[in-house]
Structures are given as C-alpha cells and as structure tokens.
Design an enzyme around this catalytic site. Structure first.
Site, short mmCIF file in Angstrom:
data_model
loop_
_atom_site.label_atom_id
_atom_site.label_comp_id
_atom_site.label_asym_id
_atom_site.label_seq_id
_atom_site.Cartn_x
_atom_site.Cartn_y
_atom_site.Cartn_z
N TYR A 139 0.94 -1.06 0.13
CA TYR A 139 -0.01 -0.01 0.08
C TYR A 139 0.98 1.11 0.09
O TYR A 139 0.90 2.05 -0.80
CB TYR A 139 -0.88 -0.13 1.19
CG TYR A 139 -1.56 1.50 1.41
CD1 TYR A 139 -2.73 1.71 0.63
CD2 TYR A 139 -1.40 2.17 2.59
CE1 TYR A 139 -3.27 2.81 0.61
CE2 TYR A 139 -1.86 3.37 2.71
CZ TYR A 139 -2.92 3.68 1.80
OH TYR A 139 -3.68 4.89 1.93
N LYS A 143 1.40 4.29 -3.06
CA LYS A 143 1.09 5.58 -2.72
C LYS A 143 2.50 6.45 -3.11
O LYS A 143 2.26 7.77 -3.60
CB LYS A 143 0.60 6.04 -1.45
CG LYS A 143 -0.56 5.35 -1.16
CD LYS A 143 -1.73 6.37 -2.00
CE LYS A 143 -3.00 6.02 -1.79
NZ LYS A 143 -4.10 7.04 -2.52
#
Ligand code: UFG
Length: 326
Positions: A139, A143
């Site tokens: 994750y 980003k």
C-alpha cells in the site's frame, strides 16, 4: 468544474459535501466497488472505473474539468500484503490512466490522497515532509510511487499537483449525514464503537510497545479537516502554486488505550476489551508535523481532540446502525 474521483468513498464524500456547501461545481466519479451512492446527496455521480481508459476518455471529452481530485484507492495495509497486484493496478496504473486523460485534455491541476504510510517506520516524531520515505507495505509503495510519478509529470509536462499525506483519518460530518462505512471495518475507532454497541469484540494489538501505556500512538485527523485541506490545495493550484506535498495530522498523538477510554466516556458504556499480539508492520508512534500545511496552505484543523472525532463517529453509528443501508 472539479472531478472528484472516488467521491462516493469515506473521504471523497466528505469532500463533495464541502464543495456543495461552498457552491463549487463538481461531479463525482466512482465505480461503487466500495463507495456508496447514498453518500452523494446533491452531487452528480458518473459511474466509471479508472482502470477503463475508454470510459475516462468519454468522460473527459464531455466535461470541461479544471482540477482533478483522486480519492479512489484501495487503503487497507493488510489487504495490500495479500493482493499487491490489485493494489498496483488500482492505486498506480489507474492513476496513470487518469493523468494521461488529463494530459490529452490539457488539464494541469491534480490533488492526490497520499498517506503517512509513505514514511514507514519513523526515525523521529513528529514526522516532517522531508523525513526519509521507506514504506513497509505494498500500500505504502503504491502511494509513494504515485507521488514520484506526479513529480515527473510536473517537471516534464507542467501538470502541477498537491499530495496530501493523511495520518489516521477519522470522524464524520457533524450533521450526521455522512460517515465511515467500510466492509470489513478494520480501523480502530469504528471497531471500538461497534464493540461499545455490542456488535463485536475489539482487541488491542500489542501492549508491549515503547510508549507510556504500551499501546500504539497515532495522530487522528478529522475527515472534515481533511476536506478543508483539500479545498486549500485546490486554491493553491488555482493560484499558480507549485507541486508540493503536505502532512495532514492534528499533531497530537493518542494511544489505543486513550482512544478506548474516549469511546467509553463518549458512549457511557463500559464494554470489554480483548488483547492480541502486535499487528505486523505497526510502528509504535506516528505523529505528523503539519506545520507546512498550516503555514503554507493556511490549514487550521478544527477537531483536534480525539474525543470529538469519536463523538461524531458515534453519532453516525447511532443514526446509521447499518451504514448507508440503514
Ligand atoms: N488497532 C487495534 N485494534 C483494532 C484495530 C486497530 O489495536 O481492532 C490499533 C492498530 O494496531 C494501530 C491503531 O489501532 O496501532 C490504529 O489502527 P488503524 O487500523 O485504525 O489505522 P492504521 O494506523 O493501521 O492505518 C492508518 C490508515 C492507513 C494508513 C496508515 C498510515 O488507515 O490507510 O494509517 O500509516 F496507511
């Protein structure tokens, strides 16, 4: 006209609420895989998937957007370790599709939902924006990759962007119309409140951290304060401001135990709490240094006491016991 991608999700829907309150023309784009149509009263919804370039092309051909906001990502750290491919497709490839559609249509203002997860295990707290970036999950990697992609698009194509690195988003609009409705729900505050309501058990993940009460400390930031920061980011870009990144947190840390105590105080219910080993990848402390957002964007978060966040989340849970299905 502002395009709000992921507008039917938790933070995106609070953004659309603020745009409605300010009378700013906007449309939401959402595939409703995890968002809720009911979260957009009064905002037009375009149902489409950012992974579908043809759908994006027809939407960009039909509308004259000025700024694009991106909230449409997968957000669960644990899920990202089990399905990195899905995260790279939805959190990176889909953003590339979006940026390419913007480029074809001559658009150059972008606001991006980033995260404290780009820092990984912090070397020091509070964490400023120039702290080393060492994500510890797929994750966080997705980003940070988009942040870097945005840097390249800015340098080469003049597509200016603001990345807003959220710490722990929480709370809900004080009017009680919108709220947090994830399925499954993994976040601390809603899980604690579900336990208060007698709808499940909550466990403290780790009581042996190097913190005053042994539990993890986080910086809880109210979702309406996040929406305010996004509006300031739009103003920054509209005023010709440069590509930049900002931390968004209240600057105060609360431990898991303190959040539970706040929930007991707000609800007036003394519910049982379980314990469990540490959750993999959880740093002991994550606290934002948001001085830059305050001084450069003029951000002034209103709800900096976690009790207020818990109160608003509790009000939402009482009025919407089954989320948007209520
Ligand atoms: N926690 C518990 N029990 C639970 C749920 C959480 O003890 O049932 C603890 C966690 O271990 C952590 C704290 O409560 O110490 C907060 O956990 P959350 O799951 O609510 O939030 P995270 O800090 O894990 O994650 C948030 C965002 C992510 C983002 C991350 C940044 O939800 O999207 O911050 O590091 F990546």
């Amino acid at each position: 006209m502002i395009l709000v991608c992921g507008g039917a999700g938790y933070i995106g829907s609070h953004m659309c609420r603020l745009l409605r309150q300010k009378g700013i023309p906007h449309v939401a784009l959402d595939n409703l895989e995890r968002g809720h149509e009911e979260a957009l009263p009064g905002t037009p919804l375009l149902r489409a998937d950012l992974r579908d370039p043809a759908a994006l092309e027809s939407i960009f051909a039909e509308h004259a957007f000025t700024t694009v906001m991106h909230f449409a990502a997968y957000i669960e750290v644990g899920e990202s370790t089990k399905n990195p491919a899905g995260f790279w497709e939805n959190n990176v490839h889909a953003v590339w599709n979006l940026l390419e559609a913007m480029r074809r249509h001559g658009l150059n203002q972008f606001v991006f939902s980033s995260t404290a997860a780009v820092y990984g295990e912090p070397e020091r707290v509070p964490i400023p924006e120039d702290h080393p970036k060492n994500p510890t999950s797929p994750y966080g990697n997705t980003k940070l990759t988009v942040e870097r992609m945005l840097g390249d698009y800015s340098d080469t194509y003049g597509l200016r962007s603001v990345c807003l690195r959220y710490f722990n988003a929480c709370g809900s609009d004080p009017d009680g119309i919108l709220g947090e409705a994830h399925d499954p729900e993994t976040h601390l505050i809603p899980r604690v409140l579900l336990a208060a309501a007698g709808r499940g058990e909550v466990k403290v993940f780790g009581e042996d951290y190097n913190t005053p009460d042994g539990t993890c400390i986080r910086d809880y930031v109210h979702v309406c304060d996040l929406a305010d920061a996004h509006l300031l980011a739009i103003r920054h870009l509209e005023g010709g401001g440069a590509t930049d990144q900002y931390n968004l947190g209240s600057g105060t840390g609360f431990s898991v135990r303190q959040v539970i105590d706040a929930a007991k105080e707000v609800t007036g219910i003394d519910f049982p709490i379980g314990t469990a080993p540490r959750r993999a990848g959880d740093p002991a402390r994550l606290i934002a240094d948001s001085t830059k957002a305050r001084t450069e964007l003029g951000w002034n978060p209103l709800y900096t006491d976690v009790r207020t966040c818990v109160q608003h989340a509790w009000d939402w849970m009482l009025s919407h016991p089954n989320g948007y299905k209520s």
